[in-house]
Design a protein around this motif. Structure first.
Motif, PDB file in Angstrom:
ATOM      1  N   LEU A  61       0.849  -1.200   0.000  1.00 47.07           N
ATOM      2  CA  LEU A  61       0.000   0.000   0.000  1.00 47.07           C
ATOM      3  C   LEU A  61       0.874   1.236   0.000  1.00 47.07           C
ATOM      4  CD1 LEU A  61      -2.012  -1.602   2.809  1.00 47.07           C
ATOM      5  CD2 LEU A  61      -3.235  -0.701   0.849  1.00 47.07           C
ATOM      6  N   GLY A  62       0.501   2.207  -0.832  1.00 44.32           N
ATOM      7  CA  GLY A  62       1.276   3.442  -0.847  1.00 44.32           C
ATOM      8  C   GLY A  62       0.607   4.502  -1.698  1.00 44.32           C
ATOM      9  N   GLY A  63       1.261   5.659  -1.736  1.00 43.18           N
ATOM     10  CA  GLY A  63       0.722   6.778  -2.509  1.00 43.18           C
ATOM     11  C   GLY A  63      -0.117   7.727  -1.682  1.00 43.18           C
ATOM     12  N   ARG A  64      -0.181   7.468  -0.386  1.00 39.27           N
ATOM     13  CA  ARG A  64      -0.844   8.395   0.529  1.00 39.27           C
ATOM     14  C   ARG A  64      -0.213   8.224   1.908  1.00 39.27           C
ATOM     15  NH1 ARG A  64      -4.056   5.590   4.101  1.00 39.27           N
ATOM     16  NH2 ARG A  64      -5.225   3.765   3.349  1.00 39.27           N
ATOM     17  N   ILE A  65      -0.496   9.167   2.810  1.00 41.49           N
ATOM     18  CA  ILE A  65       0.001   9.040   4.189  1.00 41.49           C
ATOM     19  C   ILE A  65      -0.777   7.947   4.907  1.00 41.49           C
ATOM     20  CG2 ILE A  65       0.152  10.233   6.409  1.00 41.49           C
ATOM     21  CD1 ILE A  65       0.663  12.831   4.762  1.00 41.49           C
ATOM     22  N   MET A  66      -0.045   7.053   5.560  1.00 40.13           N
ATOM     23  CA  MET A  66      -0.656   5.945   6.289  1.00 40.13           C
ATOM     24  C   MET A  66      -0.834   6.319   7.759  1.00 40.13           C
ATOM     25  SD  MET A  66      -1.039   3.426   4.152  1.00 40.13           S
ATOM     26  CE  MET A  66      -0.665   3.515   2.400  1.00 40.13           C
ATOM     27  N   MET A  67      -1.913   5.876   8.329  1.00 34.43           N
ATOM     28  CA  MET A  67      -2.168   6.125   9.750  1.00 34.43           C
ATOM     29  C   MET A  67      -1.614   4.980  10.587  1.00 34.43           C
ATOM     30  SD  MET A  67      -3.626   8.869   9.078  1.00 34.43           S
ATOM     31  CE  MET A  67      -4.341   9.554  10.568  1.00 34.43           C
ATOM     32  N   TRP A  68      -1.297   5.317  11.833  1.00 31.30           N
ATOM     33  CA  TRP A  68      -0.911   4.280  12.801  1.00 31.30           C
ATOM     34  C   TRP A  68      -1.493   4.635  14.153  1.00 31.30           C
ATOM     35  CZ3 TRP A  68       1.071  -0.257  11.578  1.00 31.30           C
ATOM     36  CH2 TRP A  68       1.456  -1.099  12.605  1.00 31.30           C
ATOM     37  N   PRO A  69      -2.097   3.748  14.907  1.00 33.09           N
ATOM     38  CA  PRO A  69      -2.274   2.325  14.582  1.00 33.09           C
ATOM     39  C   PRO A  69      -3.284   2.120  13.464  1.00 33.09           C
ATOM     40  CG  PRO A  69      -3.477   2.838  16.587  1.00 33.09           C
ATOM     41  CD  PRO A  69      -2.711   4.090  16.231  1.00 33.09           C
ATOM     42  N   PRO A  70      -3.144   0.991  12.756  1.00 30.75           N
ATOM     43  CA  PRO A  70      -4.104   0.675  11.700  1.00 30.75           C
ATOM     44  C   PRO A  70      -5.457   0.349  12.317  1.00 30.75           C
ATOM     45  CG  PRO A  70      -2.621  -1.159  12.028  1.00 30.75           C
ATOM     46  CD  PRO A  70      -2.128  -0.056  12.921  1.00 30.75           C
ATOM     47  N   GLY A  71      -6.511   0.424  11.542  1.00 28.53           N
ATOM     48  CA  GLY A  71      -7.855   0.181  12.035  1.00 28.53           C
ATOM     49  C   GLY A  71      -8.090  -1.276  12.383  1.00 28.53           C
TER      50      GLY A  71
END
Ligand code: 5GP
Ligand code: ZN
Length: 114
Positions: free
Chosen positions: A104-114
């Protein structure tokens, strides 16, 4: 394994948008992308879950990561960053029981994941 949708895709009996393939590993676009780049990287060999992997599969599993790196470079998200995810069994949200690595990529990822 005839009833496995990913085995069907690998056998080219069902369509998919392939971005990589060799004799052991394939990668194709996720049909329901969760990010601008969402690729599934998987072994041709059918394993239902990560728990079915054996010590002799270690190099194959490592190769999934190397292929994901190559695909991340191909889509030019490698320097920005990307996320690799294996979902194992129900509570992790596994829905297709053929081991696959999400890239997964191309955007900012959140942490923690859902
Ligand atoms: P899981 O939930 O098992 O970790 O991930 C399964 C992924 O496979 C999901 O992201 C889902 O969108 C994707 N998927 C399900 N069916 C198909 C299909 O027929 N073709 C493709 N390309 N992806 C699929
Ligand atoms: Zn399969």
């Amino acid at each position: 394994m005839a009833e496995c949708i990913f085995c069907e895709i690998i056998a080219r009996r069902m369509p998919a948008d392939f971005v990589y393939e060799d004799d052991e590993v394939v990668a194709f676009k996720d049909i329901n992308p969760q990010a601008p780049v969402h690729i599934l990287v998987l072994p041709r060999k059918h394993f239902s879950t990560l728990l079915d992997l054996k010590p002799e599969d270690a190099s194959l599993v490592g190769k999934l990561i190397l292929v994901a790196n190559e695909v991340a470079r191909k889509f030019n998200i490698h320097n920005r960053g990307f996320r690799l995810v294996f979902n194992c069994n129900r509570e992790a949200g596994q829905s297709i029981y053929h081991v696959h690595l999400h890239l997964l990529g191309g955007r900012i990822m959140m942490w923690p994941p859902g």
